[in-house]
Enzyme design. Structure first.
Site, PDB file in Angstrom:
ATOM      1  CG  ASN A   1      -6.501   4.309   4.776  1.00  0.00           C
ATOM      2  OD1 ASN A   1      -5.869   5.550   5.139  1.00  0.00           O
ATOM      3  ND2 ASN A   1      -6.331   3.984   3.682  1.00  0.00           N
TER       4      ASN A   1
ATOM      5  CG  HIS B   1      -1.905   0.966   1.359  1.00  0.00           C
ATOM      6  ND1 HIS B   1      -2.343   1.516   2.449  1.00  0.00           N
ATOM      7  CD2 HIS B   1      -2.551   1.893   0.270  1.00  0.00           C
ATOM      8  CE1 HIS B   1      -3.151   2.683   2.229  1.00  0.00           C
ATOM      9  NE2 HIS B   1      -3.112   2.863   1.005  1.00  0.00           N
TER      10      HIS B   1
END
Ligand code: 3HC
Length: 697
Positions: free
Chosen positions: A481, A431
Site C-alpha cells: 500500500n 496483512h
C-alpha cells in the site's frame, strides 16, 4: 558413473536411479548420467530398463537455473531421442511430481508405472514456455486433444488415476517400494513379450469438433491469459501434432519453444518462480529459531475480511474461534462463509461433506474470553488505531502468555498497537488481501520488537494455509500500500491533466494489469481511501489534485461498485462498467477550481508514469530496509495487486526496461510535471551510473 545417476541390474532388469536433490531436475549431470546408463544398457544382460528417482519426487523438470546459459550436450531432446529408440523395453517409475521435462522423459519410455499418490503435469506455461521435449506432440497422441489442451495450457498437474484414464500412465500402484513394483512390472512385460509402445506412432487426427474446440480454446485463452504468448503457442503445437506428423511436429515444437525461451515474458515468469521461493526466506534468522505449532486460531471481526481469513485456516484443519461484538454479527459472518462455500460446492471445488468438516472447524463466539487458549489471534476490526489498541489491550489480558497477537491492519503502526500490550515481542502484522480466502499474498509485518520466533512462525503458518508470505518492515502502508500511493497519485493526476477513467484503465489493462487503478478503486470502495485520508494531515495527504475528485465522488454517494457508481456507472445485473459523463463534470469542475488546463495524454505516458511511480517507491522501500530484496516487492505486486506475472513485477520490469532509460524518463517527469513527485530513488540513480543490479542492493 555420474555422481547423480546410478545404474544397476536387478536380475534381468536394468534400473537407472536419479538422485539429484531437491527435485531431481534434469541438470547437465543428470542428462549425461542417464545417457551413459542407457548406453550401458544396450549391451548388458538387461531385458528392460527402468528410470526411477531417489528422494521425494520423480524428475520435476528441466533445471530452470540452466536456462539462458550456453547449452551443454546432451540436450534433453537428444536424450529423449536416445530413450525413444532404445532397443530394450523402457519403463518410467513415477512418484511425487513428474513435471515438465521429467514427465516428457517418462512419456518417451515405452511404459509408465506410478504410485497412486504421484502427480504428472506440464507446468511450462507458468514459466512462459511450452513443453519443449516432445510433450506437445506425445500428449495429444495419447490423451487426445481436449486432455492435452487442459494439461498444457493450465499447467496444473493431475493425479495418477486421472493420468491413467487419459492413457498417460499404464499402471497405478500403491505401497512403498515403487522400484520393486516397477521391476516386477518390467519382468511381466518381458515375459509377455510386450511391444515397445511409442507415443510417436499413435494416430492423431483432428475431427471437426476438435478443430472447433481448438479455435474456441484459442479465443478463450486470449481472454483468460491476456497478454501471454505461451498459451497460444501451445495451441499451435497441438495443431502441428495433428497436421505435420511426429518428426515435423517435434521440429515445430522446438522452434516455438526457443521462441518462447527468448521472449522477455519467460524471463519474467522464471524470475517470479525463484522470487516466490526466495520471499519465504528470512535473512539472518538463526537456524534454531523456534516455530510455534499453531493448532488453534482466534479471529476478531466476522466481516468480509475476518470471514475470509477464517476460511483459510479452517480449510487446512486448523480450529478457528471467530469472534464479533454480538451474536447477530457473528452469525451474519458465519452465514456469509456458508454462502461462499455453497458457491464452491456448486462449482465442484468442494463436496458437501468437505464443507461440513471445514465449517465444523469454525466456532462462533461473541466473547473475547473464548480466546484464552488459542495459539494465534488475528484482529480484523475497523481500520482505526484507537479501536485496534483497545482490542489488543483486551487480548493481552485474556490470551495465554505464549499466544501470538497479529493485526490484519493495512496501514496502522504495529509498534503503536504493540505498545497497548505488555508483550510487544508477541505482536506483529499479518496483512491479508481481499478476498482473503482467494488472494495468495500475505504481508508479514515485523514490528520493532516482534521476536524472531513469531516472525518465523507467521511465515510457516502462512505457507500452510496456501499463502505466499512476504516479510515487510514497518512503514505507512507496508510494502504494497505504500507503493500504491504514488501509483494512485499518478493515476489521479493523469485524470486531472487530461485522461478519462476509461483511458487510464484501458491503457494499464492493455499493458497487462489485471485491472486498471480506477476500476480497482471502485471495486475496493472509494470510501476506504476517503476514511484513511481523514486520519492524515494536509501535508500527508499530498497535493489536492491527487485526491479531490475521489473525495467528491464519495461525497456524492459514489462509493464504487457497492453503491452502483464510482469512477464508472455499473450495470446492476452484470456489474459491467460504463463511462459516466457525471464523473467528467466533477473532474472538469475540480480542474477549473485548481487552475489545471487539460491536455491530451498518451497511453504511453500513463503506463510510464504509473509503472515508474511504483518502481521508484519500491526502490525507496529497499533503501529503507522495509523489503528484504527487490524480488519480494515483485511478489507483493504480482500476488496482491494484479501486476502481470509475465512482466515479472515492478522491479523486474524496471530492469527489463533498463534502469538508465527509466531514470531518464523519471527526470523528464520531474522537470515537466513535478520535481516533488519525481524524486528519483538514490539507489536507482546509483544503479543507473554503475550498471549494477537491483538483486545486489
Ligand atoms: N529447476 C531448478 N530448481 C528447481 C526446479 C527446477 N525445475 N524445481 C524446483 N527447484 C528448486 C526450487 O527453486 C527450490 O530451491 P530452494 O530450496 O533453493 O528455494 C527447491 O527446488 C525446492 O522447490 P520448492 O520449494 O518449490 O519445493 P516444493 O516441494 O514446494 O515443490 C515442485 C516441488 C512441485 C517440484 C516445485 O518445485 C515445482 O513446481 N517446480 C517447477 C517444476 C517445473 O516448472 N518444471 C518444468 C520446468 S521447464 C521444463 O521442464 C522445460 C521442458 O519442457 C524442456
Amino acid at each position: 558413473m555420474s555422481p547423480v545417476v546410478s545404474y544397476a541390474l536387478h536380475g534381468n532388469i536394468g534400473v537407472i536411479s536419479v538422485d539429484n536433490a531437491p527435485v531431481n531436475a534434469l541438470s547437465h549431470a543428470v542428462r549425461s548420467g542417464i545417457a551413459e546408463a542407457l548406453t550401458a544398457a544396450y549391451s548388458d544382460a538387461s531385458q528392460a530398463v527402468i528410470i526411477s528417482c531417489a528422494g521425494r519426487t520423480f524428475i520435476a523438470g528441466a533445471d530452470i537455473t540452466e536456462f539462458g546459459k550456453p547449452p551443454q550436450e546432451p540436450s534433453l531432446p537428444d536424450l529423449l531421442e536416445q530413450l525413444d529408440n532404445h532397443p530394450k523395453i523402457t519403463v518410467a517409475a513415477l512418484h511425487g511430481t513428474a513435471l515438465g521435462g521429467g514427465f516428457e522423459t517418462a512419456l518417451s519410455c515405452n511404459y509408465r508405472i506410478a504410485l497412486a499418490s504421484a502427480k504428472v503435469g506440464l507446468p511450462e506455461v507458468k514459466l512462459g514456455l511450452l513443453p519443449g521435449a516432445g510433450g506437445t506432440q506425445r500428449v495429444p497422441r495419447l490423451a487426445g486433444v481436449e486432455g492435452a489442451i487442459s494439461l498444457m495450457t493450465t499447467g496444473n498437474p493431475i493425479n495418477a488415476k486421472k493420468a491413467a484414464e487419459l492413457s498417460l500412465v499404464d499402471r497405478v500402484v500403491n505401497g512403498d517400494d515403487l522400484v520393486a513394483q516397477a521391476v516386477a512390472y518390467a519382468e511381466e512385460l518381458v515375459a509377455a513379450n510386450a511391444p515397445q509402445k511409442q507415443a510417436r506412432t499413435a494416430q492423431i487426427t483432428l475431427t471437426d469438433s476438435d478443430r472447433a474446440m481448438l479455435n474456441q480454446q484459442r479465443t478463450q485463452l486470449l481472454k483468460k491469459t491476456r497478454g501471454e504468448t505461451a498459451p497460444q503457442r501451445i495451441i499451435d503445437c497441438i495443431e502441428a501434432a495433428a497436421e505435420l506428423g511426429f518428426e515435423e511436429g517435434l521440429r515445430r515444437e522446438r522452434e516455438l519453444f526457443m521462441e518462447c525461451m527468448a521472449d522477455p515474458q519467460s524471463a519474467a515468469m522464471r524470475h517470479m518462480f525463484f522470487a516466490e521461493r526466495a520471499a519465504a526466506k528470512i535473512n539472518s534468522l538463526p537456524k534454531d529459531t523456534p516455530i510455534v505449532d499453531i493448532q488453534r486460531v482466534g479471529i476478531i471481526g466476522a466481516g468480509t475480511m475476518g470471514g475470509g481469513i477464517a476460511m483459510c485456516f479452517a480449510q487446512v484443519g486448523i480450529h478457528v474461534t471467530l469472534v464479533d461484538m454480538s451474536e447477530d454479527a457473528v452469525k451474519a459472518g458465519l452465514d456469509k462463509i456458508a454462502k461462499n462455500y455453497a458457491i464452491s460446492v456448486s462449482r465442484g471445488r468442494f463436496s458437501e461433506a468437505q464443507v461440513a468438516s471445514i465449517m465444523a472447524n469454525i466456532t462462533p463466539s461473541s466473547s473475547y474470553q473464548d480466546l484464552a487458549e488459542v495459539d494465534l489471534v488475528i484482529e480484523a476490526v475497523f481500520e482505526n488505531l484507537a479501536v485496534k489498541q483497545e482490542v489488543f489491550k483486551t487480548l493481552d489480558g485474556i490470551c495465554k502468555p505464549c499466544a501470538i497477537l497479529a493485526s490484519n491492519t493495512s496501514y496502522q503502526n504495529i509498534d503503536e498497537i504493540a505498545a497497548a500490550t505488555s508483550r510487544p515481542s508477541s505482536v506483529l502484522g499479518m496483512h491479508f488481501f481481499s478476498p482473503a480466502n482467494v488472494m495468495k499474498l500475505l504481508e508479514v509485518v515485523r514490528g520493532a520488537e516482534s521476536s524472531d520466533s513469531i516472525i518465523a512462525t507467521a511465515m510457516t503458518v502462512s505457507k500452510k494455509i496456501g499463502k505466499v508470505p512476504v516479510l515487510s518492515g514497518m512503514c505507512y502502508g507496508f510494502i504494497g500500500n505504500r507503493m500504491l500511493r504514488p501509483y494512485s497519485r499518478e493515476a489521479a493526476l493523469c485524470l486531472m491533466e487530461g485522461a478519462t477513467p476509461a483511458q487510464i484503465d484501458g491503457a494499464m489493462e492493455r499493458w497487462g494489469m489485471a485491472m486498471g487503478p480506477m476500476a480497482v478503486g471502485d471495486l475496493a470502495g472509494l470510501d476506504i481511501g476517503y476514511k484513511a485520508r481523514e486520519q492524515l494531515t494536509e501535508e500527508q495527504k499530498g497535493e489536492p489534485a491527487s485526491y479531490l475528485v475521489a473525495d467528491r465522488l464519495v461525497e456524492a454517494g459514489r462509493l464504487g461498485q457497492k453503491s452502483g457508481a464510482g469512477y464508472y456507472q455499473y450495470d446492476p445485473e452484470t456489474r459491467r462498467r460504463m463511462d459516466d459523463p457525471a464523473v467528467m463534470e466533477i473532474v472538469a469542475a475540480t480542474c477549473a477550481e485548481l487552475g489545471i488546463n487539460r491536455r491530451t495524454i498518451s497511453d504511453e505516458e500513463i503506463v510510464d508514469r504509473l509503472t515508474l511511480a511504483l518502481a521508484n517507491e519500491g526502490a525507496k522501500i529497499l533503501e529503507d530496509g522495509i523489503a528484504q530484496r527487490a524480488s519480494d516487492i515483485d511478489v507483493v505486486y504480482c500476488y496482491g495487486y494484479g501486476f502481470p506475472r509475465f512482466k515479472g513485477g515492478p522491479m523486474h520490469n524496471l530492469e527489463a526496461v533498463g534502469i538508465p532509460r527509466a531514470v531518464a524518463r523519471m527526470e523528464e517527469f520531474a522537470s515537466k510535471l513535478s520535481a516533488q513527485n519525481w524524486q528519483t530513488a538514490k539507489t536507482l540513480q546509483e544503479l543507473s551510473t554503475n550498471g549494477g543490479k537491483l538483486a545486489d542492493v
